[in-house]
Design an enzyme around this catalytic site. Sequence first.
Site, PDB file in Angstrom:
ATOM      1  N   ASN A 172       0.852  -1.177   0.000  1.00  0.00           N
ATOM      2  CA  ASN A 172       0.000   0.000   0.000  1.00  0.00           C
ATOM      3  C   ASN A 172       0.893   1.234   0.000  1.00  0.00           C
ATOM      4  O   ASN A 172       1.366   1.699   1.033  1.00  0.00           O
ATOM      5  CB  ASN A 172      -0.915  -0.012   1.218  1.00  0.00           C
ATOM      6  CG  ASN A 172      -1.959  -1.105   1.149  1.00  0.00           C
ATOM      7  OD1 ASN A 172      -2.950  -0.989   0.426  1.00  0.00           O
ATOM      8  ND2 ASN A 172      -1.730  -2.188   1.889  1.00  0.00           N
ATOM      9  N   GLU A 173       1.126   1.757  -1.194  1.00  0.00           N
ATOM     10  CA  GLU A 173       2.049   2.861  -1.373  1.00  0.00           C
ATOM     11  C   GLU A 173       1.400   4.190  -0.978  1.00  0.00           C
ATOM     12  O   GLU A 173       0.184   4.264  -0.757  1.00  0.00           O
ATOM     13  CB  GLU A 173       2.493   2.919  -2.840  1.00  0.00           C
ATOM     14  CG  GLU A 173       3.215   1.675  -3.329  1.00  0.00           C
ATOM     15  CD  GLU A 173       4.644   1.556  -2.781  1.00  0.00           C
ATOM     16  OE1 GLU A 173       4.982   2.256  -1.807  1.00  0.00           O
ATOM     17  OE2 GLU A 173       5.417   0.749  -3.332  1.00  0.00           O
ATOM     18  N   PRO A 174       2.204   5.258  -0.848  1.00  0.00           N
ATOM     19  CA  PRO A 174       1.636   6.575  -0.544  1.00  0.00           C
ATOM     20  C   PRO A 174       0.487   6.925  -1.478  1.00  0.00           C
ATOM     21  O   PRO A 174       0.575   6.722  -2.688  1.00  0.00           O
ATOM     22  CB  PRO A 174       2.836   7.510  -0.754  1.00  0.00           C
ATOM     23  CG  PRO A 174       4.019   6.665  -0.408  1.00  0.00           C
ATOM     24  CD  PRO A 174       3.675   5.291  -0.908  1.00  0.00           C
ATOM     25  N   THR A 191      10.254   1.875  -3.395  1.00  0.00           N
ATOM     26  CA  THR A 191       9.991   0.478  -3.043  1.00  0.00           C
ATOM     27  C   THR A 191      10.746  -0.455  -3.972  1.00  0.00           C
ATOM     28  O   THR A 191      11.329  -1.459  -3.541  1.00  0.00           O
ATOM     29  CB  THR A 191       8.480   0.194  -3.129  1.00  0.00           C
ATOM     30  OG1 THR A 191       7.794   1.067  -2.225  1.00  0.00           O
ATOM     31  CG2 THR A 191       8.172  -1.243  -2.766  1.00  0.00           C
TER      32      THR A 191
END
Length: 640
Positions: A172-174, A191
């Site tokens: 769950n990235e920014p 990442t």
Amino acid sequence: MTMLQYKEIEYKPAGQFEETRCEKIHNVIFNSSLDASKVVAAEIAQLIKEKAQQNTTCVLGLATGSSPIKVYEELVRLHREEGLSFSNVITFNLDEYWPMQPDDLQSYNHFMHEHLFHHVDILPENIHIPDGTIAPEEVYQYCVDYELKMKEVGGLDFQLLGIGRTGHIGFNEPGSHINSSTRSITLDHLTREDAAPSFLGLENVPKKAITMGISTIRKAKRIVLLAWGISKAEIVQETIEGGVSSQVPATYLQEHENTTFVLDREASDALTRIKTPWLVRACVWTDELKKKAIFWLSEQLKKPILKLTDKEYNEYGMGSLLVEEGSAYELNIKMFNALQHTITGWPGGKPNADDSTRPERSTPERKRVIIFSPHPDDDVISMGGTFNRLVEQGHEVHIAYQTSGNIAVSDQDALRFAEVALSLNPEAQNIKEVIQTLVSKGTNELDTLAVRKLKGEIRKAESLGATRYFEVPDAKVHFLNLPFYETGKVKKDNLSERDVQIMKDLIESVQPHQIYAAGDLADPHGTHKVCLDAVFEAVGALKRAPFMKDCWVWLYRGAWFEWQPHEIDMAVPMSPDQVVKKRKAIFYHQSQKDNVMFQGNDAREFWVRAEDRNRLTAEKYRALGMAEYAAIEAFKRYYF
């Protein structure tokens, strides 16, 4: 911290927890990641047993990456040695790269089986890992079905997490929404950079993944997030003390009622109660804490130590320090002198000098020294100036390269060297075979023993170039090739007695007055940590030997992070000419220049990093009121 103490606090709802006024997520700090991992594994094992006694399943959400490896190792040990059964366990993994074959060496499917599933009695049908082979048009429905499977078995009883530099949990990235569920996601560049070592290059890292969503994770009844190492300190602080933000997805855990962050000392370093405890509570003023606080105050006010005032101490929460020490004037002089006494141009001690205010002894005048270097270039990168100074000042300097460093040589470099070797000996069948192997090597193929040997010889030749440049005899350069490293994979074996014995044998043969070792534990694949453990274990095993009474151990940093002024016990200044000489020594390691394979989260070449960090340390000393130097290499003494 014992298991009982941990259990007493871990289930306190996060909303009621306040270690200090700054913290919004419950957290516990351990001296080491190994100790912490054992405690977390014990909690998981206890949950599995309780569920078994109730004749129900235990549903675990599992993570991959380096953080949970020791947890899985301990769970495997509990299964083998204490009979912990996984027959009632159902698992759901957080994520998987897409596209990705399940038997790919970099797949999370492979990771989980290698570290856990192959070693315990879990039923294959109870293992759920996102499928990286799903066709693009089927991904959406697959993710919906993954959510339904979790719901059908009653949801997650326990979710294990790590945290990325971007604050991601799972993938769950920014920008991820709090209500997000299992889905396909495009990976953040940072990442992918962090994953690059495992894929032997950024270009090989997939750009997409399938991940559980924030909402999915937050539905777990219990969440434990693991964070190890100084490289995680800033994001841990931001997550625990900052506001909830989609730009730092881990902050959503502030609103979960039963989350604990489990940290080692390095990962907790930026928390207010650790970094600047005087701002949030009364302190017991140890000598180290006094230095830390005063140097911090000097930095905040941009004033040298000797100009700090009573008023400023009081305004910044340090009034109690003045009560103990007297006026700012007296305290400032004391701290100024302590810092000044760390500076020396004689890292082996200055002959015929008063050493009561120097970091090293004046006798014996000619010391025997071992510099342990985890990889075949850490010596010159992190302490090249000091290394050269020790040689020039007449000490007997031994260099010990703990690992071959072969995995960090690219196939292209290896092929180039092999082709040169073949041109000199066209009939060499073994070289022809190496060339054929390299030319036909597939993406996921491990290097053959012959290729690994060639790559190791490349690193060896580069190392000898640098040590000869510093005029160290070849007989005093030792290539230990510790067995833990020689797996042919990014993943290494655990430290063994054989590794430690090799270290002990060298120390006993040299009987050094000084040992230098890498205390920089932020390297991307953990080799520095294992190599430092090898030093500590060898030194600990030998500490009763008579010669060890005269042996001091100094820890260097520099490849990824540097010691801060309050941590430094010896500071070795370098002139501009010495900086250039150190740079030239680093340049002998040509295979590690220009797009080096394992440079971690710092895009600069190692020689640039080293010079920038050495210059910054000198600037910090100058700002505190010391003389101005071109650069400084820093060391911390280890007491055994």
